[in-house]
Motif scaffolding. Structure first.
Motif, short mmCIF file in Angstrom:
data_model
loop_
_atom_site.label_atom_id
_atom_site.label_comp_id
_atom_site.label_asym_id
_atom_site.label_seq_id
_atom_site.Cartn_x
_atom_site.Cartn_y
_atom_site.Cartn_z
N ARG A 356 0.85 -1.19 0.00
CA ARG A 356 0.00 0.00 0.00
C ARG A 356 0.89 1.24 0.00
O ARG A 356 1.89 1.31 0.71
CB ARG A 356 -0.92 0.01 1.22
N TYR A 357 0.45 2.25 -0.78
CA TYR A 357 1.25 3.46 -0.93
C TYR A 357 0.36 4.70 -0.78
O TYR A 357 -0.09 5.28 -1.77
CB TYR A 357 1.94 3.48 -2.29
N PRO A 358 0.08 5.12 0.45
CA PRO A 358 -0.70 6.35 0.64
C PRO A 358 0.17 7.60 0.55
O PRO A 358 1.30 7.61 1.05
CB PRO A 358 -1.27 6.18 2.06
N ARG A 359 -0.36 8.64 -0.10
CA ARG A 359 0.31 9.93 -0.24
C ARG A 359 -0.71 11.05 -0.01
O ARG A 359 -1.75 11.08 -0.65
CB ARG A 359 0.92 10.08 -1.65
N TYR A 360 -0.38 11.96 0.91
CA TYR A 360 -1.31 13.04 1.24
C TYR A 360 -0.59 14.39 1.22
O TYR A 360 0.57 14.48 1.61
CB TYR A 360 -1.91 12.84 2.63
N GLN A 361 -1.31 15.40 0.79
CA GLN A 361 -0.77 16.76 0.86
C GLN A 361 -1.92 17.75 1.07
O GLN A 361 -2.96 17.65 0.42
CB GLN A 361 -0.01 17.12 -0.42
N THR A 362 -1.72 18.69 1.99
CA THR A 362 -2.75 19.68 2.31
C THR A 362 -2.10 21.05 2.41
O THR A 362 -1.03 21.20 2.98
CB THR A 362 -3.44 19.35 3.65
N ASN A 363 -2.79 22.04 1.84
CA ASN A 363 -2.33 23.42 1.92
C ASN A 363 -3.50 24.30 2.31
O ASN A 363 -4.56 24.25 1.69
CB ASN A 363 -1.75 23.88 0.58
N ILE A 364 -3.35 25.08 3.38
CA ILE A 364 -4.38 26.01 3.83
C ILE A 364 -3.73 27.38 3.95
O ILE A 364 -2.74 27.56 4.68
CB ILE A 364 -4.96 25.59 5.20
N THR A 365 -4.26 28.37 3.23
CA THR A 365 -3.70 29.72 3.23
C THR A 365 -4.83 30.72 3.44
O THR A 365 -5.89 30.60 2.82
CB THR A 365 -2.98 30.03 1.91
N GLY A 366 -4.61 31.71 4.29
CA GLY A 366 -5.63 32.72 4.52
C GLY A 366 -5.04 34.11 4.68
O GLY A 366 -3.90 34.28 5.10
#
Length: 790
Positions: A356-366
């Motif tokens: 299994r190969y999970p990849r996550y990326q999150t960007n929050i800008t305000g």
């Protein structure tokens, strides 16, 4: 590696102090009116100790500064003519960092010629940022995320200690509130509605393995568990209203830290020659590979989680009437879970026949801009952008030839959300105040989810590229009928253009304070929430092509009633009791009779999807919550919370069942003690946490269907009919704080699950052995921590 780290910790403990210690520090901050958010001048703030003259007056901008404050835990008294006095207790003053306080005062309804402080110590601590909250809310700060054993500096794990909140998954930080799904809560950052702020946080849930939120940048924030006021929407259970602190605008300060959450470096200080402008930034990189090299297991076997995150905030005044800030969070996480490294004894995820190969990326800008429109009015504008990118691939591994793999699951989930938020705070007078606002979220999404069953049959679960908008508006009015009685009422409105759904939601709350010792609260709210975007994009295959039978789903809704009593037993101890009843309706269930309901989703890493859903399901949650709390005083604190509740639902088959989150009862006992050692500024600390949670309900496994499908399948006719054994865990934390001339060193050892209790994590289907196996959670796990501020 093990001996290097242990030697380093020992050296830090015995390191001699060659320079003379500084026994004092600067405490500064800003004082504002809680209703209008305007600064207050002429406020007196003084150190609450005998034989001291340390005090200050706030200037025209509400700013104050106290010099030469002794190190240690301190108490401050804040008072001003025309305002109710307050006491700030348990403020930690250290050599390595100046203290910055944001203080809100409530205008008095009675004009007193003299100010007499007869105020309970605990009141100043538990006062929330939002003065419109009547029940089911409490505030927390950075110190609490570090103080409680087992919290690991994670705000979500820390919240699990509060009454009405449940967490029984050692590998995740999902927040279960009053028997509701973790998906029914709202995360808000600086007024911006944000996506899942966790590493390994999938789109189909609101939790993950480790929070991307850095506790070193979090300011005093609010946490709500029901019947919240009109300004919060698109949530059924609770709200995390998070605030980020400003950086030091007069002095550069730095931080270095290593612990379970990673290697961390932070910096803050003034920006050039801009008067009052500051920056604050923290970066973190995972350290779990080090723990593995020491032989410590945390539920991933041979797989090594890798993650990186950055938290930041830049703030600057704009003229005399405004201020602007840019803030954000960026995080990335990945892990390779390989069959060849699978450990059946110490691994919660994976198996010996798949990679299994999970990849996550999150960007929050305000970007936030606040402007004073007058002496009693403040407007705030927030513009934000958030992006989530989730990729997952799974390959089946041949039993005869492990080098031969066949792709069998693949998904790509991407969302891009553009947000605009406007809010207006206006105080008419001491009795009447108003908050109104408008929120617009526009989301572009691209969702593709494909499974290849037995390497042959291709099943498309999601395949949709589209856009939707969610519009929210609210107005709420606070009427202080008397010094003892206040009322908050208002409306929240939502419109979802995806299904052309509307919702008008009345909210009302009362608070009655009897002589300062007893507070009685009563609140009601109608709340609604759209479903997960994956639900709307679920494919229904037809001979003429794919259709989307869930796109007509409207909001699921709930009526929430709360009765609260808070008794201030003494100046530092209170007992709070709350009764609640929540009726959920218009819940998505299958069109044909079945036990399925979206109320049971939200704690899975793999999406559970059903098509042809209709808003015809119902549910009900009710219970009793008790909190006994002593604030930190004379080196000692404790927190005891108990919850007794029922959470049940009815699917389209018309049968009432337990929900997946109906544990029935929760007991948390926390306590801590600090001792002064050596020089009086050095502190040795001990904290303990004991948790017992009633067992979760599971559905029986359908062995025949699981064997045929290759994935675990459940007996839907007997859904959630089997209760697991109760969850039990004890955590112990040892800490030491040492003060140098201009530096503070903090050491801690968090001993998690010290009894090595075997708590069941979940049931897993072994496709090779064709049987059900039980996977257990994390055993005994020691977590070292070291932190320098300078």
């Amino acid at each position: 590696m093990r001996y290097i780290i242990l030697s380093f910790l020992v050296i830090c403990l015995i390191m001699p102090i060659k320079a003379q210690q500084a026994a004092v520090q600067i405490v500064k901050g800003k004082i504002t009116d809680e209703a209008s958010k305007q600064p207050i001048s002429g406020v007196t703030i003084r150190l609450a100790e005998e034989e001291t003259t340390i005090s200050s007056l706030s200037d025209s901008s509400g700013n104050f500064k106290l010099s030469k404050v002794p190190l240690g835990r301190r108490q401050f008294i804040v008072s001003s003519m025309g305002y109710e006095p307050t006491i700030l207790s348990d403020i930690i003053v250290t050599a390595g960092k100046e203290v910055n306080l944001n203080i809100s005062l409530r205008e008095s309804l009675t004009n007193l010629e003299t100010v007499e402080i007869t105020y309970h110590q605990y009141e100043g601590i538990k006062t929330t940022n939002n003065d419109m909250l009547s029940v089911s809310a409490r505030t927390f700060d950075m110190d609490e995320t570090k103080r409680y054993a087992g919290s690991l500096g994670d705000p979500a794990r820390m919240a699990a200690n509060f009454a009405g909140v449940v967490s029984t998954n050692d590998t995740r930080n999902d927040i279960i509130i009053r028997g509701n799904s973790p998906n029914t809560m709202l995360w808000q950052l600086e007024g911006l509605n944000i996506p899942n702020p966790s590493h390994f946080g999938s789109l189909n849930s609101m939790g993950g393995s480790i929070s991307m939120l850095n506790n070193n940048i979090i300011d005093k924030s609010d946490f709500m568990t029901g019947a919240f006021p009109p300004q919060y929407g698109n949530a059924l259970s609770g709200v995390f209203d998070l605030r980020l602190r400003d950086g030091n605008n007069e002095k550069h300060e730095f931080l270095g830290q290593m612990g379970f959450n990673g290697f961390e470096a932070g910096a803050e200080g003034p920006i050039g020659k801009l008067d009052g402008a500051s920056y604050l930034i923290n970066a973190r990189y995972s350290t779990l590979s080090i723990f593995q090299s020491l032989g410590l297991e945390f539920g991933t076997g041979g797989a090594t989680p890798e993650y990186t995150d950055i938290n930041y905030k830049f703030t600057s005044p704009v003229g005399k009437q405004g201020s602007i800030s840019v803030f954000g969070i960026w995080g990335r996480s990945s892990m390779d879970i390989l069959a060849s490294e699978y450990d059946p004894e110490g691994q919660a995820y994976g198996n010996e026949y798949s990679n299994r190969y999970p990849r996550y990326q999150t960007n929050i800008t305000g970007l936030s801009y606040t402007h004073k429109l007058g002496i009693n009015t403040t407007a705030n504008f927030v513009f934000g952008y958030s992006r989530t990118n989730e990729r997952f691939d799974r390959d089946s591994v041949s039993q005869n030839d492990p080098s031969h793999t066949i792709p069998d699951w693949h998904w790509r989930f991407e969302t891009n959300k553009f947000s605009g938020v406007f809010s207006l705070h206006h105080k008419f007078n001491a009795k009447h105040s108003l908050i109104a606002g408008l929120i617009e979220d526009v989301t572009d999404y691209s969702l593709f989810n494909r499974r290849i069953q037995h390497g042959v049959n291709e099943i498309i679960l999601n395949d949709r590229h589209d856009q939707f908008g969610l519009t929210q508006a609210y107005a709420q009015w606070k009427f202080r009928i008397s010094n003892a009685l206040s009322m908050v009422s208002g409306l929240h409105y939502q419109y979802l253009n995806l299904s052309n759904s509307n919702s008008v939601e009345p909210r009302i709350g009362f608070k009655y304070e009897t002589g300062g010792s007893h507070i009685i609260g009563l609140a009601y709210g109608l709340h609604s929430q759209m479903d997960n975007v994956l639900t709307y994009a679920t494919v229904t295959p037809t001979p003429s092509g794919n259709t989307y039978t869930n796109e007509s789903l409207g909001f699921m809704r709930s009526h929430h009633f709360v009765l609260s009593h808070d008794w201030n037993i003494s100046s530092n101890t209170h007992l709070k009791t709350e009764l609640y009843y929540q009726r959920l309706f218009d819940v998505p269930v299958t069109r044909n009779p079945s036990s399925f309901s979206t109320l049971n989703l939200g704690a899975e890493t793999i999406p559970i999807l059903r098509d042809s859903l209709v808003n015809e399901g119902v549910g009900r949650n009710y219970g009793l919550e008790v909190t006994l709390e002593r604030s930190f005083d004379k080196g000692f604190y404790y927190l005891v919370t108990g919850s007794f509740f029922s959470s049940r639902y009815r699917g389209s088959d018309g049968i009432w069942r337990n929900t997946a989150f109906n544990m029935g009862n929760v007991l948390n006992i926390l306590g801590g003690k600090e001792w002064k050692v050596g020089r009086k500024e050095n502190i040795l600390g001990l904290s303990l946490k004991v948790s017992r949670v009633g067992g979760r309900y599971l559905s029986p496994v359908d062995v025949a269907a699981s064997a045929a499908d290759g994935e675990i399948q459940y007996d839907a006719d007997n859904a959630y009919s089997i209760q697991q054994p109760a969850y039990f865990r004890t955590d112990l934390k040892l800490s030491y704080r040492k003060e140098f001339k201009r530096t503070t060193m903090e050491l801690a050892l968090d001993l998690q699950n010290i009894t090595n209790n075997e708590n069941i994590f979940r049931q897993e289907w072994n496709a090779r052995q064709l049987r059900v196996i039980e996977v257990y959670q994390q055993g005994f796990f020691p977590v070292p921590f070291i932190r320098f501020t300078f």
